[in-house]
Scaffold this motif. Sequence first.
Motif, short mmCIF file in Angstrom:
data_model
loop_
_atom_site.label_atom_id
_atom_site.label_comp_id
_atom_site.label_asym_id
_atom_site.label_seq_id
_atom_site.Cartn_x
_atom_site.Cartn_y
_atom_site.Cartn_z
N UNK A 29 43.60 35.82 42.34
CA UNK A 29 43.33 34.40 42.13
C UNK A 29 41.92 34.03 42.56
N UNK A 30 41.19 33.29 41.71
CA UNK A 30 39.87 32.79 42.12
C UNK A 30 40.03 31.64 43.10
N UNK A 31 38.96 31.27 43.75
CA UNK A 31 39.02 30.21 44.76
C UNK A 31 39.38 28.85 44.16
N UNK A 32 39.18 28.69 42.85
CA UNK A 32 39.44 27.41 42.20
C UNK A 32 40.93 27.12 41.99
N UNK A 33 41.79 28.15 42.10
CA UNK A 33 43.23 27.97 41.87
C UNK A 33 43.98 27.97 43.19
N UNK A 34 44.84 26.99 43.37
CA UNK A 34 45.48 26.76 44.66
C UNK A 34 46.42 27.87 45.11
N UNK A 35 46.81 28.76 44.20
CA UNK A 35 47.66 29.88 44.59
C UNK A 35 47.01 30.74 45.67
N UNK A 36 45.71 30.73 45.70
CA UNK A 36 45.01 31.57 46.68
C UNK A 36 45.29 31.11 48.11
N UNK A 205 51.17 27.57 29.67
CA UNK A 205 51.84 27.46 30.96
C UNK A 205 50.99 28.24 31.94
N UNK A 206 51.06 27.87 33.20
CA UNK A 206 50.39 28.70 34.19
C UNK A 206 51.18 28.77 35.49
N UNK A 207 51.35 27.63 36.15
CA UNK A 207 52.01 27.70 37.45
C UNK A 207 52.68 26.37 37.77
N UNK A 208 52.79 26.08 39.05
CA UNK A 208 53.40 24.83 39.49
C UNK A 208 52.42 23.67 39.25
N UNK A 209 52.90 22.42 39.28
CA UNK A 209 52.02 21.29 38.97
C UNK A 209 50.73 21.25 39.79
N UNK A 210 50.81 21.53 41.08
CA UNK A 210 49.62 21.48 41.91
C UNK A 210 48.58 22.51 41.50
N UNK A 211 49.05 23.71 41.15
CA UNK A 211 48.11 24.75 40.71
C UNK A 211 47.51 24.37 39.36
N UNK A 212 48.35 23.86 38.47
CA UNK A 212 47.85 23.42 37.17
C UNK A 212 46.81 22.31 37.32
N UNK A 213 47.05 21.40 38.24
CA UNK A 213 46.09 20.31 38.44
C UNK A 213 44.79 20.84 39.02
N UNK A 214 44.90 21.82 39.92
CA UNK A 214 43.68 22.41 40.49
C UNK A 214 42.88 23.14 39.42
#
Length: 361
Positions: A29-36, A205-214
């Motif tokens: 995961x890059x720093x821009x995506x909250x999954x990190x 699709x990608x992930x959960x709402x918070x990750x998608x918003x990030x």
Amino acid sequence: MKHLITTAALAMAAATPALSETWTMTSTWPSSLELIEIDKHWVDLANKLVDDDKLTIEFYDGGSLVPAGEVFGAVESGTIQAGADWPGYWAGRNSAFSPLSTTASLFNAVDYVNWIQEWGGADLYNEVYGQFGMVYLPYGVTNNESGFRTVSQPIRTLDDLQGLRLRLSGLEQGKLLEKLGGNQVSMAGGEIYQSLERGVIDGAEFSTPNVDFSGGFQQVTQYWSTPGWHQSSSVFGVMINKGSWDALDEETQERLKIAADATMLWSLSFTERRATEAYAQFQEAGTEITRLDDEALERVQQLANETITEVACENPMSAKVYASQLTYLQEYSTWRDASAPFNLGRTPNGPDLAAIQACAE
């Protein structure tokens, strides 16, 4: 005299502390995506729990050392000691990685936690990753993913999937989408925004709402179709080179496991809180949010069961993982159903256990 010198030398050697290990770790995961944040939480906790003279983990954001798709190979070869991942990215190497990462309309987050901790799931992660010279510590879990976000064509019914080009991860997920009339497009998470913006894909699709918003998806999509039936939950963790793991003493290994267990519990509450906040942010951004009806979800379940059985029966290891998961669901259903409506999720009407067990033999 010689005896005294030898004795003194041995005493000094015994008193000298072992050299500290330093691990290099990166993420998919890059720093821009909250999954990190899940990866960073484990690293921070591990570094606090493990003595400095035993191990220090140096963490690098995804993409800063190797591309996301090369993290697996970097850990396997020992180029780096550890790499954070989502197991489904490696399904091309072994389809058993797929159910280790997510399921289509089967497990929720609590199911994964239960299965990993108490129903033998942790051993299966290490059996599959062990084939590639790695140890695996699951340390993150999220509940069902957002669903599909589309640019100009809303998905209000299953018929609306017809002909759409949708970014979607997962082996079973792609086959399921095709049965529903859509077309799977595979790409890294960091490529989704531009692909939506340029019209390369109709939705994603990608992930959960918070990750998608990030990821800024509210800027390039107008519609959001829930729930995330394709990924009813997801698991994340750390791949560790087996040689690097074996070089640690048992106490340090145990502390890394403790950090993983603690991070998993934290990750669920953290992402559910953040998903709730992000849901409101998508509403404020003007995104139209709709939910597929129960009849549509029942149709998805039937096709998901069919797809899971097909994929599982192509690989005995995949069948072994699915059989373990379905056995857990069967055993847990007695108490879960008895405690409704205060239970922890539904008991899905999943694939036939006996059919999948036969494919695992």
